[in-house]
Scaffold this active site. Structure first.
Site, mmCIF file in Angstrom:
data_model
loop_
_atom_site.group_PDB
_atom_site.id
_atom_site.type_symbol
_atom_site.label_atom_id
_atom_site.label_comp_id
_atom_site.label_asym_id
_atom_site.label_seq_id
_atom_site.Cartn_x
_atom_site.Cartn_y
_atom_site.Cartn_z
ATOM 1 N N ASN A 12 -2.080 6.026 -0.664
ATOM 2 C CA ASN A 12 -2.967 5.538 0.393
ATOM 3 C C ASN A 12 -2.679 6.368 1.640
ATOM 4 O O ASN A 12 -1.640 6.201 2.279
ATOM 5 C CB ASN A 12 -2.669 4.045 0.640
ATOM 6 N N GLU A 56 2.251 -6.010 -1.718
ATOM 7 C CA GLU A 56 2.878 -5.229 -0.646
ATOM 8 C C GLU A 56 3.412 -6.174 0.432
ATOM 9 O O GLU A 56 2.651 -6.634 1.286
ATOM 10 C CB GLU A 56 1.847 -4.301 0.004
ATOM 11 N N GLY A 85 5.771 0.832 5.692
ATOM 12 C CA GLY A 85 6.014 1.802 6.758
ATOM 13 C C GLY A 85 7.306 1.566 7.515
ATOM 14 O O GLY A 85 7.538 2.156 8.569
ATOM 15 N N GLU A 121 -3.029 -3.993 6.711
ATOM 16 C CA GLU A 121 -3.416 -3.443 8.022
ATOM 17 C C GLU A 121 -4.851 -3.846 8.359
ATOM 18 O O GLU A 121 -5.198 -4.063 9.514
ATOM 19 C CB GLU A 121 -3.244 -1.914 8.015
ATOM 20 N N HIS A 175 -6.162 -4.464 2.427
ATOM 21 C CA HIS A 175 -4.837 -3.970 2.833
ATOM 22 C C HIS A 175 -4.347 -4.795 4.031
ATOM 23 O O HIS A 175 -5.148 -5.198 4.881
ATOM 24 C CB HIS A 175 -4.917 -2.482 3.196
ATOM 25 N N SER A 199 7.160 1.204 1.437
ATOM 26 C CA SER A 199 8.275 2.158 1.533
ATOM 27 C C SER A 199 8.767 2.668 0.174
ATOM 28 O O SER A 199 9.965 2.880 -0.020
ATOM 29 C CB SER A 199 9.435 1.559 2.334
ATOM 30 N N LYS A 222 -4.167 6.373 4.464
ATOM 31 C CA LYS A 222 -4.471 5.701 5.743
ATOM 32 C C LYS A 222 -5.234 6.680 6.647
ATOM 33 O O LYS A 222 -6.002 7.485 6.138
ATOM 34 C CB LYS A 222 -3.183 5.169 6.382
HETATM 35 P P1 PGA Z 1 4.265 2.884 2.991
HETATM 36 O O1 PGA Z 1 2.804 2.211 2.919
HETATM 37 O O2 PGA Z 1 4.550 3.456 1.622
HETATM 38 O O3 PGA Z 1 4.178 3.914 4.049
HETATM 39 O O4 PGA Z 1 5.230 1.776 3.304
HETATM 40 C C1 PGA Z 1 2.383 1.512 1.787
HETATM 41 C C2 PGA Z 1 0.993 0.964 2.009
HETATM 42 O O5 PGA Z 1 0.676 0.523 3.108
HETATM 43 O O6 PGA Z 1 0.172 0.962 1.073
#
Ligand code: PGA
Length: 246
Positions: free
Chosen positions: A9, A164, A170, A96, A94, A209, A11
């Site tokens: 992903n 997640e 992140g 976010e 997601h 992560s 983003k």
């Molecule tokens: P990350 O993001 O691997 O940077 O933690 C995962 C995601 O948001 O899908």
């Protein structure tokens, strides 16, 4: 046996002009024999990602979509438009998007329904916040997110669910293998209550992560069928993530 999935992903990262070059460079080293590899760039990079992966089995996904077919929805993109651009997958809900764009279980449900109708495979994201985990609410949160979005619609095995935990996204803080397995197992049992035996075929990913160091142990867990990777999917490290079993 469920086929493993490694999905990146991106983003809001990488210009369209960087996308083709990056994919062309990493794709020759990626092993796609026994797994589905998916890249989800921004809308504007979809066509260069589709071109760069032409003739390979790497699939392209969008990071969001609208549930209406067309109309006065300034700034939005429909499932049909994503499909026409060459996407096979779409990330829906997601954390976010839930946090910054007020996505709700109801809008997520409508989007999953529309994705199905359009022939896209939805990658539905769920997960608890740190506060919810610390107050012992994790299972309730996951159950509500799944039931509210999936109960009102027809769901089949062509669904990918990404667990997640919000606190792991992140932050560099991965859930332990046991925490991730426990949650993914709970997700599978909940899916069974919603869709019955088909749940055995639904792939459940862990995200938050994931990196080249922790992926192998996560993938060894019985209910984890793959990973949704953010930060590490933007770098050459993605090759190692995809080839974690080599
Ligand atoms: P990350 O993001 O691997 O940077 O933690 C995962 C995601 O948001 O899908």
């Amino acid at each position: 046996m469920r086929k493993k999935v490694i999905a990146g992903n991106w983003k809001m990262n990488k210009l369209a002009s960087e996308c083709g070059e990056f994919i062309s460079r990493i794709i020759k080293d990626i092993d796609t024999d026994e797994k589905d590899v998916i890249i989800c760039p921004t809308f504007l990079s979809i066509s260069s990602a589709v071109n760069a992966t032409a003739g390979t089995s790497v699939g392209i996904g969008a990071q969001n979509m609208h549930y209406e077919e067309k109309g006065a929805y300034t700034g939005e993109v429909s499932a049909e438009m994503i499909k026409e651009a060459g996407c096979k997958y779409v990330i829906i809900g997601h954390s976010e998007r839930r946090k910054y764009y007020a996505e709700t279980d109801d809008s997520i449900s409508l989007k999953i329904k529309k994705a199905y109708e359009t022939g896209l495979i939805p990658i539905m994201c769920i997960g608890e916040s740190l506060e919810e985990r610390e107050s012992g609410e994790t299972f309730n949160v996951l159950e509500n997110q799944l039931v509210n979005a999936l109960k009102p619609i027809e769901t089949d095995e062509n669904l990918i669910v990404a667990y997640e935990p919000v606190w792991a996204i992140g932050t560099g803080k991965t859930a332990t293998d046991e925490q991730a397995q426990e949650a993914c197992c709970f997700v599978r049992n909940t899916l069974k209550e919603i869709v019955g035996e088909k749940s055995d075929k639904i792939r459940i990913l862990y995200g938050g992560s994931v990196n080249e160091k922790n992926i192998k142990a996560l993938m060894a867990m019985p209910d984890i069928d793959g990973a949704l990777v953010g930060g590490a999917s933007l770098k050459d490290e993605f090759i190692k993530l995809v080839n974690y079993d080599k």
